[in-house]
Design a protein around this motif. Sequence first.
Motif, PDB file in Angstrom:
ATOM      1  N   LYS A   1     -19.939  -6.353  40.504  1.00  0.00           N
ATOM      2  CA  LYS A   1     -21.106  -5.515  39.872  1.00  0.00           C
ATOM      3  C   LYS A   1     -21.478  -4.114  40.302  1.00  0.00           C
ATOM      4  O   LYS A   1     -21.696  -4.059  41.749  1.00  0.00           O
ATOM      5  CB  LYS A   1     -21.613  -5.889  39.463  1.00  0.00           C
ATOM      6  N   GLY A   2     -20.999  -2.801  39.601  1.00  0.00           N
ATOM      7  CA  GLY A   2     -20.625  -1.953  40.221  1.00  0.00           C
ATOM      8  C   GLY A   2     -22.071  -1.133  40.048  1.00  0.00           C
ATOM      9  O   GLY A   2     -22.410  -1.367  38.406  1.00  0.00           O
ATOM     10  N   ILE A   3     -23.034  -0.025  40.207  1.00  0.00           N
ATOM     11  CA  ILE A   3     -24.077   0.247  39.753  1.00  0.00           C
ATOM     12  C   ILE A   3     -23.931   2.199  40.200  1.00  0.00           C
ATOM     13  O   ILE A   3     -23.701   2.022  41.506  1.00  0.00           O
ATOM     14  CB  ILE A   3     -25.240   0.101  40.170  1.00  0.00           C
ATOM     15  N   ARG A   4     -24.011   2.787  39.458  1.00  0.00           N
ATOM     16  CA  ARG A   4     -24.284   4.442  39.700  1.00  0.00           C
ATOM     17  C   ARG A   4     -25.787   4.513  39.468  1.00  0.00           C
ATOM     18  O   ARG A   4     -26.098   4.578  38.883  1.00  0.00           O
ATOM     19  CB  ARG A   4     -23.605   5.481  38.844  1.00  0.00           C
ATOM     20  N   PHE A   5     -25.996   5.489  40.317  1.00  0.00           N
ATOM     21  CA  PHE A   5     -27.309   6.646  40.827  1.00  0.00           C
ATOM     22  C   PHE A   5     -27.224   7.799  40.295  1.00  0.00           C
ATOM     23  O   PHE A   5     -26.587   8.220  40.661  1.00  0.00           O
ATOM     24  CB  PHE A   5     -28.103   6.013  41.930  1.00  0.00           C
ATOM     25  N   ASN A   6     -27.849   8.006  39.095  1.00  0.00           N
ATOM     26  CA  ASN A   6     -28.058   9.889  39.272  1.00  0.00           C
ATOM     27  C   ASN A   6     -28.660  10.947  40.401  1.00  0.00           C
ATOM     28  O   ASN A   6     -29.762   9.782  40.478  1.00  0.00           O
ATOM     29  CB  ASN A   6     -28.512  10.100  38.224  1.00  0.00           C
ATOM     30  N   LYS A   7     -28.077  11.579  40.720  1.00  0.00           N
ATOM     31  CA  LYS A   7     -28.307  12.300  41.847  1.00  0.00           C
ATOM     32  C   LYS A   7     -29.777  12.664  41.924  1.00  0.00           C
ATOM     33  O   LYS A   7     -30.997  13.357  42.728  1.00  0.00           O
ATOM     34  CB  LYS A   7     -27.715  13.387  43.198  1.00  0.00           C
TER      35      LYS A   7
ATOM     36  N   LEU B   1     -33.628   2.684  47.732  1.00  0.00           N
ATOM     37  CA  LEU B   1     -33.183   2.232  48.592  1.00  0.00           C
ATOM     38  C   LEU B   1     -32.324   2.267  49.916  1.00  0.00           C
ATOM     39  O   LEU B   1     -31.327   1.827  50.680  1.00  0.00           O
ATOM     40  CB  LEU B   1     -32.126   1.619  47.562  1.00  0.00           C
ATOM     41  N   SER B   2     -32.381   3.368  50.184  1.00  0.00           N
ATOM     42  CA  SER B   2     -31.828   4.058  51.447  1.00  0.00           C
ATOM     43  C   SER B   2     -32.044   3.546  52.692  1.00  0.00           C
ATOM     44  O   SER B   2     -31.096   2.611  53.735  1.00  0.00           O
ATOM     45  CB  SER B   2     -32.328   5.737  51.938  1.00  0.00           C
ATOM     46  N   ASP B   3     -33.475   2.203  53.244  1.00  0.00           N
ATOM     47  CA  ASP B   3     -33.389   1.708  53.943  1.00  0.00           C
ATOM     48  C   ASP B   3     -33.304   0.436  54.019  1.00  0.00           C
ATOM     49  O   ASP B   3     -33.658  -1.122  55.005  1.00  0.00           O
ATOM     50  CB  ASP B   3     -34.744   1.882  54.713  1.00  0.00           C
ATOM     51  N   LYS B   4     -32.589  -0.537  53.111  1.00  0.00           N
ATOM     52  CA  LYS B   4     -32.742  -1.681  52.505  1.00  0.00           C
ATOM     53  C   LYS B   4     -30.707  -1.654  52.479  1.00  0.00           C
ATOM     54  O   LYS B   4     -30.364  -1.571  52.253  1.00  0.00           O
ATOM     55  CB  LYS B   4     -33.283  -1.929  50.956  1.00  0.00           C
ATOM     56  N   ALA B   5     -31.283  -3.686  52.685  1.00  0.00           N
ATOM     57  CA  ALA B   5     -29.429  -4.259  52.262  1.00  0.00           C
ATOM     58  C   ALA B   5     -30.066  -4.140  51.147  1.00  0.00           C
ATOM     59  O   ALA B   5     -30.428  -4.976  50.536  1.00  0.00           O
ATOM     60  CB  ALA B   5     -29.776  -5.692  53.118  1.00  0.00           C
ATOM     61  N   PHE B   6     -28.379  -3.400  50.327  1.00  0.00           N
ATOM     62  CA  PHE B   6     -28.450  -3.478  48.988  1.00  0.00           C
ATOM     63  C   PHE B   6     -28.646  -4.822  48.239  1.00  0.00           C
ATOM     64  O   PHE B   6     -28.613  -5.191  47.524  1.00  0.00           O
ATOM     65  CB  PHE B   6     -27.562  -2.135  48.218  1.00  0.00           C
ATOM     66  N   SER B   7     -26.681  -5.252  48.499  1.00  0.00           N
ATOM     67  CA  SER B   7     -26.915  -6.506  47.499  1.00  0.00           C
ATOM     68  C   SER B   7     -28.212  -7.282  47.637  1.00  0.00           C
ATOM     69  O   SER B   7     -28.510  -8.734  47.191  1.00  0.00           O
ATOM     70  CB  SER B   7     -25.183  -6.861  48.106  1.00  0.00           C
ATOM     71  N   PRO B   8     -28.026  -8.101  49.285  1.00  0.00           N
ATOM     72  CA  PRO B   8     -29.506  -8.952  49.166  1.00  0.00           C
ATOM     73  C   PRO B   8     -30.557  -8.464  48.079  1.00  0.00           C
ATOM     74  O   PRO B   8     -31.622  -9.046  47.434  1.00  0.00           O
ATOM     75  CB  PRO B   8     -29.911  -8.743  50.097  1.00  0.00           C
ATOM     76  N   TYR B   9     -31.125  -7.148  48.339  1.00  0.00           N
ATOM     77  CA  TYR B   9     -32.105  -7.182  47.282  1.00  0.00           C
ATOM     78  C   TYR B   9     -31.673  -6.601  45.862  1.00  0.00           C
ATOM     79  O   TYR B   9     -32.822  -6.880  45.334  1.00  0.00           O
ATOM     80  CB  TYR B   9     -32.001  -5.369  48.006  1.00  0.00           C
ATOM     81  N   VAL B  10     -30.875  -6.812  45.147  1.00  0.00           N
ATOM     82  CA  VAL B  10     -30.757  -6.633  44.405  1.00  0.00           C
ATOM     83  C   VAL B  10     -31.005  -8.435  43.820  1.00  0.00           C
ATOM     84  O   VAL B  10     -31.397  -8.743  43.058  1.00  0.00           O
ATOM     85  CB  VAL B  10     -29.383  -5.684  43.928  1.00  0.00           C
TER      86      VAL B  10
END
Length: 67
Positions: free
Chosen positions: A21-27, A37-46
């Motif tokens: 599952k992909g996700i986009r963020f608007n800059k 999210l920059s300092d978090k492991a994205f997949s485990p966090y989500v």
Amino acid sequence: MSSPAQIRASNKYNKKNTVLKGIRFNKNTEKEMIEWLSDKAFSPYVKALIAADMRSQEDASNQDRCQ
């Protein structure tokens, strides 16, 4: 580097056993989320957020049944 056979085996496994599952963020409009999210492991966090939401929904559903 993986051999072509290893790549094929990994692709076969992923196709059979996983979902992406992909996700986009608007800059421009979601800068705070990107920074958060920059300092978090994205997949485990989500996955943890989804699990917590599922528990919350289940708890709310169980409370509705008890009333």
